[in-house]
Design an enzyme around this catalytic site. Structure first.
Site, PDB file in Angstrom:
ATOM      1  N   CYS A   1       5.605  20.059 -12.124  1.00 48.14           N
ATOM      2  CA  CYS A   1       4.440  20.372 -12.985  1.00 48.14           C
ATOM      3  C   CYS A   1       3.412  21.267 -12.297  1.00 48.14           C
ATOM      4  O   CYS A   1       2.403  21.640 -12.896  1.00 48.14           O
ATOM      5  CB  CYS A   1       3.754  19.080 -13.443  1.00 48.14           C
ATOM      6  SG  CYS A   1       2.827  18.261 -12.133  1.00 48.14           S
TER       7      CYS A   1
ATOM      8  N   CYS B   1       3.972  13.226  -6.992  1.00 46.79           N
ATOM      9  CA  CYS B   1       3.087  14.155  -7.689  1.00 46.79           C
ATOM     10  C   CYS B   1       1.708  13.526  -7.871  1.00 46.79           C
ATOM     11  O   CYS B   1       1.603  12.359  -8.246  1.00 46.79           O
ATOM     12  CB  CYS B   1       3.686  14.483  -9.068  1.00 46.79           C
ATOM     13  SG  CYS B   1       2.604  15.546 -10.023  1.00 46.79           S
TER      14      CYS B   1
ATOM     15  N   HIS C   1       0.822  -1.218   0.000  1.00 44.62           N
ATOM     16  CA  HIS C   1       0.000   0.000   0.000  1.00 44.62           C
ATOM     17  C   HIS C   1       0.851   1.261   0.000  1.00 44.62           C
ATOM     18  O   HIS C   1       0.385   2.331   0.395  1.00 44.62           O
ATOM     19  CB  HIS C   1      -0.958  -0.017   1.198  1.00 44.62           C
ATOM     20  CG  HIS C   1      -1.945  -1.130   1.109  1.00 44.62           C
ATOM     21  ND1 HIS C   1      -2.561  -1.670   2.210  1.00 44.62           N
ATOM     22  CD2 HIS C   1      -2.408  -1.842   0.042  1.00 44.62           C
ATOM     23  CE1 HIS C   1      -3.384  -2.646   1.826  1.00 44.62           C
ATOM     24  NE2 HIS C   1      -3.303  -2.779   0.514  1.00 44.62           N
TER      25      HIS C   1
ATOM     26  N   CYS D   1       3.900  20.466  -6.872  1.00 48.65           N
ATOM     27  CA  CYS D   1       4.976  19.667  -7.481  1.00 48.65           C
ATOM     28  C   CYS D   1       5.948  20.629  -8.165  1.00 48.65           C
ATOM     29  O   CYS D   1       5.523  21.470  -8.986  1.00 48.65           O
ATOM     30  CB  CYS D   1       4.368  18.713  -8.510  1.00 48.65           C
ATOM     31  SG  CYS D   1       5.592  17.899  -9.561  1.00 48.65           S
TER      32      CYS D   1
END
Ligand code: BV8
Ligand code: ZN
Length: 247
Positions: free
Chosen positions: A154, A130, A122, A151
């Site tokens: 981006c 991101c 998990h 991020c």
């Protein structure tokens, strides 16, 4: 009477482990409970989070609707994990015990106890990634976790690098885990309610091969009914006795 059963089960289980060639330990939140990391079922403790459903917080939907709330939850958990100490159960699962560790837990207590190559089905709370999967990810300082941030590559939100409910597991991790359970000659299932899928299906992989399955849980669980041996006890007490036998 219960103590006698425990001794009998532990003796039988130790013999199976002692002669085993490939041991897989499949663990859940109960392994870290004695290090002060609340489990998902017992999450309704005294903390702030007992007003929230972990399943709602651990979801992309929850993050979309209230990213700050979800990150506050992770911030609290990260600081708790930073302050936590691996317990004797984590230490018993370290490299000396010939064990392949597959865990549902996102904490790093197995690694801090010396375990190597842990498969985190998990994901891991020790990293951010991101949210738009541009490829950016970085380790975080668990003791000083940052809040909501963009991020650097981006501009989208960063989020904990964990698998939320409704998200698929990393195919490589799943493939490794399934392969280990197909090749092991004993499966030890530790501190999991077996309610989260597909992770819980790993027990079925071992059972289908009639591989000895040993359940270690502080309570009797459904998994115990289908397992060969169910040891009711705390992970930090049972695991050192179960795994210390060497070859
Ligand atoms: C997915 C990361 C495709 C976040 C977590 C069938 C197939 C596939 C999916 C599903 C399916 N059925 C339902 C689903 C959807 C869902 C699911 O399983 N729901 C459940 C609740 C019914 N699964 C998913 O969404 C998975 N994604 O399959 O994608 C898809 C999507 C949608 C629909 C179909 C397919 C992703 C699941 C991953 C979720 N992320 N964690 C984070 O942690 O922040 S899961 C989270 O739950 C933790 O990893 C935690 O480990 C786990 C809870 O399970 P346990 O570890 O077992 O913990 P729990 O508290 O329940 O139990 C603790 C146990 O320890 C107890 O038994 C207790 O007695 C014992 N214990 C306590 N103290 C001790 C002890 N034992 C020993 N010693 C002690 N001291
Ligand atoms: Zn990005």
């Amino acid at each position: 009477m219960a103590a006698l059963c425990l001794i009998r089960e532990l003796t039988e289980a130790r013999e199976i482990v002692r002669t085993a060639r490939a041991i897989v330990a499949f663990s859940g939140a109960g392994l870290s409970a004695e290090s002060g990391i609340s489990t998902f079922r017992d999450a309704g403790g005294q903390g702030i989070w007992d007003r929230y459903d972990p399943q709602k917080l651990a979801s992309a939907q929850g993050f979309r609707s209230d990213p700050a709330l979800v990150l506050d939850w992770y911030r609290e958990r990260r600081m708790r994990i930073a302050a936590a100490v691996p317990n004797a159960g984590h230490v018993a699962l370290s490299p000396a015990s010939r064990v392949v560790n597959i865990t549902q837990n996102v904490d790093n207590l197995l690694e801090r106890a010396g375990a190597q190559e842990v498969t985190h089905l998990h994901g891991s709370i020790t990293r951010d990634r991101c949210s738009s999967r541009c490829g950016f990810s970085e380790e975080v300082d668990l003791a000083n976790p940052l809040g909501l941030r963009a991020c650097p590559r981006c501009g989208q939100h960063l989020r904990p690098d964990v698998v939320w409910f409704g998200e698929t597991l990393d195919p490589m991790d799943w493939e490794d885990a399934e392969k280990s359970c197909r090749e092991c000659d004993v499966l030890v299932v530790i501190g999991t309610s077996g309610t989260v899928f597909p992770a819980a299906e790993l027990v079925g992989v071992a059972l289908a091969r009639r591989v000895p399955t040993i359940v270690v849980n502080s309570e009797r669980t459904g998994a115990g009914r289908s397992a060969d041996i169910e040891i009711v006890g705390k992970a930090s007490v049972v695991l050192p006795q179960l795994l210390s036998g060497g070859r």
